[in-house]
Design an enzyme around this catalytic site. Structure first.
Site, short mmCIF file in Angstrom:
data_model
loop_
_atom_site.label_atom_id
_atom_site.label_comp_id
_atom_site.label_asym_id
_atom_site.label_seq_id
_atom_site.Cartn_x
_atom_site.Cartn_y
_atom_site.Cartn_z
N TRP A 176 50.49 39.23 38.45
CA TRP A 176 50.38 39.13 39.92
C TRP A 176 51.44 38.19 40.47
CZ3 TRP A 176 48.16 43.09 41.73
CH2 TRP A 176 47.05 43.66 41.10
N ASP A 224 47.84 32.21 45.48
CA ASP A 224 47.02 33.40 45.33
C ASP A 224 45.76 32.97 44.56
OD1 ASP A 224 45.81 35.80 44.67
OD2 ASP A 224 47.61 36.73 43.83
N LYS A 257 36.65 39.97 44.23
CA LYS A 257 36.35 39.31 42.96
C LYS A 257 35.25 38.26 43.11
CE LYS A 257 40.61 40.97 41.48
NZ LYS A 257 42.05 40.98 41.75
C1 LIG Z 1 43.22 41.45 41.98
C2 LIG Z 1 44.35 40.53 42.28
C3 LIG Z 1 45.38 40.88 43.17
C4 LIG Z 1 45.44 42.22 43.86
O1 LIG Z 1 44.46 42.30 44.81
P1 LIG Z 1 44.32 43.56 45.80
O2 LIG Z 1 43.29 43.06 46.75
O3 LIG Z 1 43.87 44.72 44.97
O4 LIG Z 1 45.64 43.79 46.42
C5 LIG Z 1 46.36 39.96 43.41
N1 LIG Z 1 46.35 38.76 42.81
C6 LIG Z 1 45.39 38.40 41.95
C7 LIG Z 1 45.43 37.04 41.32
C8 LIG Z 1 44.36 39.28 41.65
O5 LIG Z 1 43.41 38.91 40.77
#
Ligand SMILES: *Cc1c(COP(=O)(O)O)cnc(C)c1O
Length: 360
Positions: free
Chosen positions: A101, A171, A195
């Site tokens: 990511w 993030d 999540k």
């Molecule tokens: C799941 C995830 C993403 C992507 O998320 P989306 O909402 O599907 O775009 C980005 N960064 C991290 C750390 C993730 O766990």
């Protein structure tokens, strides 16, 4: 029977939240309608979205000079929204490449400006968090980006980089609300909700006010933080139902769990159950450096692909679903977000012990 879902996302929600949502499905609070049906401009919905923001502010202790935005497009849209809004000075930004990511955020931002990878753990398949040397940081960068918890590889930052006046952008899709954080250390925090916060469709951005209002001219209106901040996340129709569930999850976290300190204790205990088994097992092994182990995502392998496959199949049949590892790591991965009960870990470890015994 409800299963234990170890998916990296979307993931489990607290059962009491689901039960409350079910009980309010046909008639929310005497309104005679479901939250899915009501106008987002109605008084009754306004209470929901404002309530969601205020519990989030309370639980995370968000300072007053930060805005909370309820957006769409997933964390992935933030990979471009952030540079469009923040890369407005030197046009430079620093990135720590600690996983897939982080790499995607770096690649997307590179389309808009001059991005530097100040450190990477790609040399060892992202099994650790790279050491950072502030001397290598870009002094006039517009921001410094980290992925706080690496969902795929199962590592997390335990210490934040000292970026001085350069805004730290994180993030936190896979670990927001898992433990207390000091929001004031960040310029911007973003997370897809699916999540640890609620259902898919909602993306939460927590941004320091002075970083709003400097978007590039070419920025699409819907990608401008200022537009969403000025309109209370109601410039267009927000993801109404996801915000409602997020509010219920936050209330569960505050009232049933008792807040983020308690949540952290519980998460440490849950992760500890699986990690201590992995450290003692002669069949299953964790894949990352101990010091950088995530509390949320725990990859592990047997070292034998056939055995991994057999384990995934048998565990699925026994009610432990989505344990198959990400295709880039192989093996297994247990994602154990806030809503995964402690009993889920105890039962999983008991199952793993039995599997080990039967497959010696
Ligand atoms: C799941 C995830 C993403 C992507 O998320 P989306 O909402 O599907 O775009 C980005 N960064 C991290 C750390 C993730 O766990």
């Amino acid at each position: 029977m409800r299963v234990y879902n170890f998916s990296a996302g979307p993931s489990m929600l607290p059962e009491s939240v689901l039960a409350k949502a079910a009980s309010e499905m046909l008639d929310y609070n005497g309104s005679g309608q479901s939250v899915m049906e009501m106008s987002h401009r109605s008084r009754v919905y306004e209470e929901i979205i404002n309530g969601c923001e205020s519990v989030l502010r309370e639980v995370l202790s968000i300072p007053d000079n930060y805005k909370v935005l309820f957006l769409q497009g997933g964390a992935s849209s933030q990979f471009s929204m952030i540079p469009l809004n923040l890369m407005n000075g030197s046009g430079k930004a620093d990135f720590v490449i600690s996983g897939m990511w982080a790499k995607k955020a770096y690649a997307e931002a590179s389309r808009y400006g001059s991005c530097k990878a100040v450190a990477s753990s790609a040399d060892k398949t992202f099994t650790y968090i790279p050491k950072l040397d502030p001397d290598t940081f870009t002094k006039d960068a517009d921001y410094f980006h980290i992925c706080h918890n690496n969902t795929i590889y199962g590592t997390r930052f335990t210490e934040l980089p000292d970026t001085g006046n350069v805004p730290l952008v994180a993030d936190m899709s896979s670990d927001i609300l898992s433990a207390p954080i000091d929001v004031s250390k960040f310029g911007l925090i973003y997370a897809g909700a699916q999540k640890n916060m609620g259902p898919a469709g909602l993306t939460v951005v927590i941004i320091r006010e002075d970083l709003i209002g400097h978007a590039r001219d070419i920025t699409p209106t819907m990608m401008d933080y200022k537009i969403h901040a000025e309109n209370g996340s109601m410039y267009n129709t927000p993801p109404c139902y996801s915000i409602y569930i997020c509010k219920l999850v936050l209330e569960w976290l505050r009232d049933e769990i008792g807040g983020l300190e308690k949540m952290k204790e519980l998460n440490e205990r849950k992760a500890g159950i699986l990690y201590s088994f992995l450290d003692s097992s002669s069949m299953f092994k964790g894949t990352v450096e101990k010091a950088d182990r995530s509390l949320m995502n725990i990859p592990f392998v047997t070292g034998n692909e056939e055995l991994d496959k057999k384990f995934c199949k048998q565990s699925e049949a026994a009610g432990f679903v989505n344990l198959k590892g990400h295709r880039s790591v192989g093996g297994m991965r247990a994602s154990i977000y806030n809503a995964m009960p402690e009993q889920g870990l105890k039962d999983l470890v008991a199952f793993m012990k039995k599997f080990e015994e039967e497959n010696k």
